[in-house]
Design an enzyme around this catalytic site. Structure first.
Site, PDB file in Angstrom:
ATOM      1  N   GLU A 198       7.861   0.470   0.527  1.00 56.56           N
ATOM      2  CA  GLU A 198       8.297   1.143  -0.706  1.00 56.56           C
ATOM      3  C   GLU A 198       7.385   0.854  -1.890  1.00 56.56           C
ATOM      4  OE1 GLU A 198       9.337  -1.773   0.130  1.00 56.56           O
ATOM      5  OE2 GLU A 198       9.007  -2.759  -1.787  1.00 56.56           O
TER       6      GLU A 198
ATOM      7  N   ASP B 258      10.034  -9.653  -5.519  1.00 55.21           N
ATOM      8  CA  ASP B 258       9.185  -8.493  -5.231  1.00 55.21           C
ATOM      9  C   ASP B 258       8.744  -7.755  -6.504  1.00 55.21           C
ATOM     10  OD1 ASP B 258       7.783  -7.180  -3.269  1.00 55.21           O
ATOM     11  OD2 ASP B 258       9.379  -5.739  -2.811  1.00 55.21           O
TER      12      ASP B 258
ATOM     13  N   ARG C 240       4.132   0.794  -2.170  1.00 54.77           N
ATOM     14  CA  ARG C 240       3.065   1.792  -2.326  1.00 54.77           C
ATOM     15  C   ARG C 240       3.628   3.109  -2.835  1.00 54.77           C
ATOM     16  NH1 ARG C 240       1.552   1.122   3.885  1.00 54.77           N
ATOM     17  NH2 ARG C 240       2.540  -0.870   3.421  1.00 54.77           N
TER      18      ARG C 240
ATOM     19  N   LYS D  74       3.866  -3.802  -9.638  1.00 60.26           N
ATOM     20  CA  LYS D  74       5.015  -3.428  -8.799  1.00 60.26           C
ATOM     21  C   LYS D  74       6.266  -4.152  -9.297  1.00 60.26           C
ATOM     22  CE  LYS D  74       6.836  -3.961  -4.051  1.00 60.26           C
ATOM     23  NZ  LYS D  74       6.541  -4.303  -2.637  1.00 60.26           N
TER      24      LYS D  74
ATOM     25  N   ASP E  64      14.038  -6.049  -2.821  1.00 56.76           N
ATOM     26  CA  ASP E  64      13.593  -5.214  -1.708  1.00 56.76           C
ATOM     27  C   ASP E  64      14.310  -5.624  -0.423  1.00 56.76           C
ATOM     28  OD1 ASP E  64      12.292  -3.711   0.182  1.00 56.76           O
ATOM     29  OD2 ASP E  64      10.392  -4.842   0.070  1.00 56.76           O
TER      30      ASP E  64
ATOM     31  N   ASP F 228      10.606   0.452   4.252  1.00 55.80           N
ATOM     32  CA  ASP F 228      10.254  -0.863   3.705  1.00 55.80           C
ATOM     33  C   ASP F 228       8.854  -0.867   3.085  1.00 55.80           C
ATOM     34  OD1 ASP F 228      10.644  -3.460   3.016  1.00 55.80           O
ATOM     35  OD2 ASP F 228      10.389  -4.286   5.041  1.00 55.80           O
TER      36      ASP F 228
ATOM     37  N   LYS G 131      15.196  -5.145   6.398  1.00 56.50           N
ATOM     38  CA  LYS G 131      14.544  -6.416   6.700  1.00 56.50           C
ATOM     39  C   LYS G 131      15.504  -7.325   7.468  1.00 56.50           C
ATOM     40  CE  LYS G 131      11.432  -6.691   2.721  1.00 56.50           C
ATOM     41  NZ  LYS G 131      10.194  -6.569   3.507  1.00 56.50           N
TER      42      LYS G 131
END
Ligand code: BES
Ligand code: MG
Ligand code: ZN
Length: 494
Positions: free
Chosen positions: A347, A286, A349, A263, A268, A345, A275
């Site tokens: 995101e 991230d 996946r 990833k 993020d 959020d 968030k």
């Protein structure tokens, strides 16, 4: 930097510092006895006076006061003979590494026989020496007015040992540690200085260093390949998304291709499911999964195992603008499955859906994805253990064992049908990207599993383990480089 000296005598010891291990009971080893004699049995005396450390892994120092070439001796306490775990040795040697760094030591010698009393094989001890010296040497870059660049002082390491091959294993361990440091360096870079474009550039440098095949998909190509999930995440950002691909072909006779998919969210913010402000800055890490697979590729390039490895990194930012994806949007991923975005959020996946599907299309025969995927994983396992989800228990067991070897524990979550059913709760799309808090790490992992088909697959959630608030003997606070060593070990031993 490493060399070994066999058949040595005490007169030869000319390093600034000599390091030896002491144990709870028993005689000094031959190597330590030789030094003790030279020092007029002062080591025996210190032992009688209980001057040695008593906490396993602790290291003390004392001056040799002219009795030896070395100015100082470091004594590391390793507990009871025969009862040393590799993780304990790694940490103990990390303490030695930190101390050498702090005292700006340039040359060090290790009295190796004293370290071989723990029940570990000589190769394991040698490898761990290299690993720990590399890991503990890592310094985090800062951007302050006054540079924190530390001169690397340690330039020569001598292993006083009669067994051949010790240095070679130590060098191998050092390469592993350096791979983790590669991951750490990347993960610690702030979001403004490491965009998806920058990450692709870093990957390219690494690929060139090792002669890997290298390719980056741009957004128009993603479009024609139907990567609607990755593109949707990237919609809210001015930065272009990248799908980074590299290949190492180490075995032309084998059809097996291990895919490592990371990833690569360079930041993020959560998107419209924004968030909270308090800890948002930590989301510069991230791309910990991308860091892990790049670190592993660095080790693989250096050690050249007889395996084929495909590395895929979907990379994007998750931000907000007028064209950002919205809760309720329906996306179509490259394998044709549709996804309702219940939470922007979730995101990771989404980009991994296209990432793993692409890896399968490129010929992966087994697949490991690594991602800072869920806060739920931090709640479940804290910062010590990486969470896993799989569709193949045998592959899972191999990955778990690799993690045991490198001191990076992995724990597999359950994944029975009811969890899978939770993904099928959208009335407009095949999949719901955020079915709720309950079992959050499991459903997140299983979501990615919807895009691997029947390919044996393990998902590693490193949300808790990729960075830490506190440093240890094996590195400072911040990025840990987790899973770089485990993935490389897995590839080398499978
Ligand atoms: N990058 C985060 C997960 C994360 C949290 C990593 C804490 C490291 C530390 C991920 O993209 C995320 O936001 N996940 C959501 C999913 C939820 C909306 C279903 C989460 O965990 O809250
Ligand atoms: Mg998120
Ligand atoms: Zn994320």
């Amino acid at each position: 930097m490493f060399k070994e000296k066999a058949q040595w005598n005490v007169g030869q010891l000319d390093e600034e510092v000599l390091v030896l291990a002491v144990w709870s009971k028993g005689e000094f080893t031959q190597g330590v006895q030789a030094i003790d004699r030279e020092m007029n049995e002062q080591l025996t005396e210190l032992s009688k006076q209980k001057a040695f450390p008593i906490k396993k892994g602790e290291c003390i120092d004392f001056f040799t006061l002219g009795t030896l070439g070395a100015k100082k001796i470091y004594a590391v306490y390793l507990g009871k003979q025969g009862e040393l775990h590799k993780d304990e040795l790694r940490h103990a040697l990390g303490n030695v590494g930190l101390k050498l760094k702090k005292e700006k030591v340039g040359q060090v010698g290790f009295v190796v026989d004293s370290f071989l009393q723990g029940g570990l094989s000589t190769d394991e001890v040698a490898f761990t020496f290299g690993e720990a010296l590399a890991l503990s040497s890592y310094d985090k870059v800062t951007y302050k007015e006054k540079s924190n660049e530390v001169k690397k002082n340690l330039s020569a390491v001598s292993f006083y040992v009669d067994e051949e091959g010790f240095t070679k294993q130590a060098e191998l361990g050092y390469t592993y540690g350096e791979g983790a440091n590669t991951a750490r360096r990347l993960v610690n870079i702030p979001g403004n200085l490491l965009t998806p474009t920058d990450l692709a550039h870093e990957a390219k440098i690494l690929a060139e260093k090792h002669g890997f095949d290298f390719h980056v998909l741009e957004e128009d190509e993603m479009e024609s390949l139907g990567m609607g999930a990755l593109l949707a995440v990237s919609q809210g950002s001015d930065q272009e998304a990248k799908m980074i691909v590299m290949r190492y072909n180490g075995n032309k006779d084998s059809k097996e291709v291990t895919a490592l998919v990371g990833k690569g969210l360079t930041f993020d913010a959560g998107g419209y499911s924004l968030k909270p402000a308090a800890n948002m800055h930590t989301m510069k890490t991230d791309m910990g999964g991308a860091g892990a697979v790049l670190g592993a590729m660095d080790i693989i390039g250096q050690t050249k195992p007889k395996h084929n490895v495909l590395c895929v990194i979907p990379s994007s930012e998750n931000l907000i603008n007028g064209s950002a994806m919205k809760p309720g949007d329906v996306l179509r991923a490259m394998n044709g499955k549709t996804i309702e975005v219940r939470n922007t959020d979730a995101e990771g996946r989404l980009i991994l859906a296209d990432g793993v599907a692409y890896a399968v299309q490129l010929g992966a025969t087994r697949l490991i994805d690594v991602a800072t995927l869920t806060g739920a994983c931090v709640v479940a396992l804290g910062h010590e253990t990486t969470g896993a989800v799989t569709n193949d228990t045998e592959l899972m067991e191999r990955v778990r064992r690799a993690g045991e070897e490198t001191g990076e524990p992995v724990w597999a979550f359950p994944n029975s049908q009811p969890y899978k059913d939770m993904l099928k709760t959208s009335d407009v799309a095949d999949l719901n990207n955020a079915p709720g808090r309950a079992g959050g790490s499991i459903t997140a992992g299983l979501f990615i599993g919807e895009f691997v088909g029947t390919t044996p697959w393990v998902h590693l959630d490193v949300a808790g383990t990729a960075s830490k608030d506190k440093g240890s003997s094996l590195g400072p606070a911040g990025a840990t480089g987790i899973m770089a060593r485990t993935l490389a070990w897995f590839v080398a031993h499978s």
